[in-house]
Design an enzyme around this catalytic site. Sequence first.
Site, PDB file in Angstrom:
ATOM      1  N   ASP A  91      36.036  27.133  46.668  1.00 50.52           N
ATOM      2  CA  ASP A  91      37.194  27.832  46.095  1.00 50.52           C
ATOM      3  C   ASP A  91      36.798  29.114  45.381  1.00 50.52           C
ATOM      4  O   ASP A  91      37.340  29.458  44.338  1.00 50.52           O
ATOM      5  CB  ASP A  91      38.007  26.922  45.159  1.00 50.52           C
ATOM      6  CG  ASP A  91      39.338  27.569  44.771  1.00 50.52           C
ATOM      7  OD1 ASP A  91      39.930  28.248  45.626  1.00 50.52           O
ATOM      8  OD2 ASP A  91      39.766  27.419  43.604  1.00 50.52           O
ATOM      9  N   ARG A 124      51.689  38.360  35.244  1.00 48.06           N
ATOM     10  CA  ARG A 124      50.621  39.257  34.769  1.00 48.06           C
ATOM     11  C   ARG A 124      51.058  40.694  34.544  1.00 48.06           C
ATOM     12  O   ARG A 124      50.228  41.544  34.249  1.00 48.06           O
ATOM     13  CB  ARG A 124      49.436  39.180  35.722  1.00 48.06           C
ATOM     14  CG  ARG A 124      48.891  37.765  35.818  1.00 48.06           C
ATOM     15  CD  ARG A 124      47.496  37.667  36.364  1.00 48.06           C
ATOM     16  NE  ARG A 124      46.990  36.327  36.159  1.00 48.06           N
ATOM     17  CZ  ARG A 124      46.943  35.374  37.096  1.00 48.06           C
ATOM     18  NH1 ARG A 124      47.338  35.631  38.326  1.00 48.06           N
ATOM     19  NH2 ARG A 124      46.503  34.174  36.812  1.00 48.06           N
ATOM     20  N   ASN A 132      40.703  31.973  48.601  1.00 46.72           N
ATOM     21  CA  ASN A 132      39.960  31.002  49.401  1.00 46.72           C
ATOM     22  C   ASN A 132      40.631  30.757  50.750  1.00 46.72           C
ATOM     23  O   ASN A 132      41.849  30.764  50.850  1.00 46.72           O
ATOM     24  CB  ASN A 132      39.878  29.670  48.648  1.00 46.72           C
ATOM     25  CG  ASN A 132      41.254  29.069  48.394  1.00 46.72           C
ATOM     26  OD1 ASN A 132      41.986  29.556  47.539  1.00 46.72           O
ATOM     27  ND2 ASN A 132      41.631  28.047  49.132  1.00 46.72           N
TER      28      ASN A 132
HETATM   29 CA    CA Z   1      41.920  29.297  45.180  1.00 46.18          CA
END
Ligand code: CA
Length: 588
Positions: A320, A130, A269
């Site tokens: 998630d 990124r 998560n």
């Molecule tokens: Ca995740």
Amino acid sequence: MRRFLLAAAAGILVSATAQAQVTEDDLKNDQTITTQIVTNGMGRHLQRYSPLKIVNKENVKNLLPVWAFSLGGEKQRGQESQPLVYDGVMYITASYSRLFAIDARTGEEIWQYDARLPEGILPCCDVINRGAAIYGDKIYFGTLDARIVALDRKTGDVVWRKKIADYKAGYSYTAAPIIVNGLVITGNSGGEFGIVGEVQARDAETGEMVWTRPVIEGHMGTYKGKPSTMTGKLNATWPGDLWKTGGGATWLGGSYDAETDTLVFGAGNPAPWNSHLRNAGEPRPDNSGDNLYAASRIGINPANGEIKWHFQTTPREGWDFDGVNEVVPFVDAKGDKRFATADRNGFFYVLNREDGAFVDAFPFVKNITWAKGIDKNGRPIYVEENRPGNPSAAADGAKGETIFAVPSFLGGKNWMPMAYSQDTGLFYVPSNEWGMDIWNEPISYKKGAAYLGAGFTIKPLFEDHIGSLKAIDPLTGETQWEYKNNAPLWGGVMTTAGGLVFTGTPEGLFKAFDDETGEELWSFQTGSGIVGQPVTWEMDGEQYVAVISGWGGAVPLWGGEVAKKVNYLNQGGLVWVFKVPKQLVSAN
Ligand code: CA
């Protein structure tokens, strides 16, 4: 050579090889210095707002390509990078942990670096990167084998290369590093492998570790090689030893609020996805099933890695809903200093910049099922029956009750960054309207193996669109305008003082919208899906706009029925640079 001649003409004695040094002031003022882009987010506040208005609502229709640059043949996977531009050079990271230096005027390659990855890397969501960070005479970026590399900006030679974590345990790294006061600060990826989220700060010059801050309670931080303080309180919100593989990957990197001297990182998560294994399946009056600081935003002192505050968006997380999305410092229309963040869980949060305290939240996608809203303390008002069921309550003990949840695990908004306009006071949020069938299964931790305990299928909610670019008023929560897109949006957004909002689509179109009305003013077909992050800068008195095209990322890999909907899209890998030709700048 040109630099030497110009310098000589100006009567300044410099060698032809002298290289401009990027300073802390350059980083601090990146959002206002229009001739450079040296930070991820066009400023460490990640507002992605440029004061440039040479290209504006009137002339953007004349925006034309100047050059394009190919990122190479066999490595055409998702290109999620944000270009950096400094001293006439554009720096691009690319799939498979590569970095290119390109002449920003001509599009000619200056050098390229290929990290030559080992066998057995475990990226969850495509082999993307990124972006990079610039400081001094170096450029820094992370690699999929969980390393951070410092390169000589002029030659591309490796200056130092350090291990963030063990890729064999599922760690990787894809975010742009952030640099504050001479420290290169990184997160980590691997939340689907039971890793432990952490933030690390290294001396930019030497690569030597200065501090580490794990983000799951019970783990010890370090400062200058010695244990510093524990994160949270051991077992306060985690049962047994689950915290040791507790997830909370800090995979999207962070922002920096200079006014409060605070780094803000998000944690993903908690692991595993099956919340019943983490005591999170049942509400507890003492909040002991919250699994701190997973699914949270965390304010960190950049000097020593100590946690200043935390705000957990999804306590007892079970869908998630990573809490990693970017936190953007801004001043609202009433003059209050706030943070804004649009969470995976479908709610847009406004926090106090001093202490991360909850101010307000509102939904930014439709038909959210898992929570009725957010209470005055910032906690979700859960719909308990919309939590994936406990497999141990099922007759066969193999599969818990399947529920249909909105948003899907890929989120009301995922990694793709929003933009904030200082002119309109609006956030431009790239969101997606989708849901999922999700169920829990038994799982136990095994190093280097997926650690989910869940299965899922993503489904669209509406016939005509999944993607939704929204102009959101952070004071009222109202959506001022919306652009609907057939495929899920997966690219970043940028806004400018020219009254424009730029973003790209998986269908390959790079678009400019009117920042007040949402009217589409310009678009250009780039040849492959756009999941990159647009930028703009000024060079030789002209305004340039760039974006990388190259379809990929998580959607085609994890997207269930949605992946089928986008499987006709072609891969690619091109940097595109545009400007309005001088003779057309004032033409209508
Ligand atoms: Ca995740």
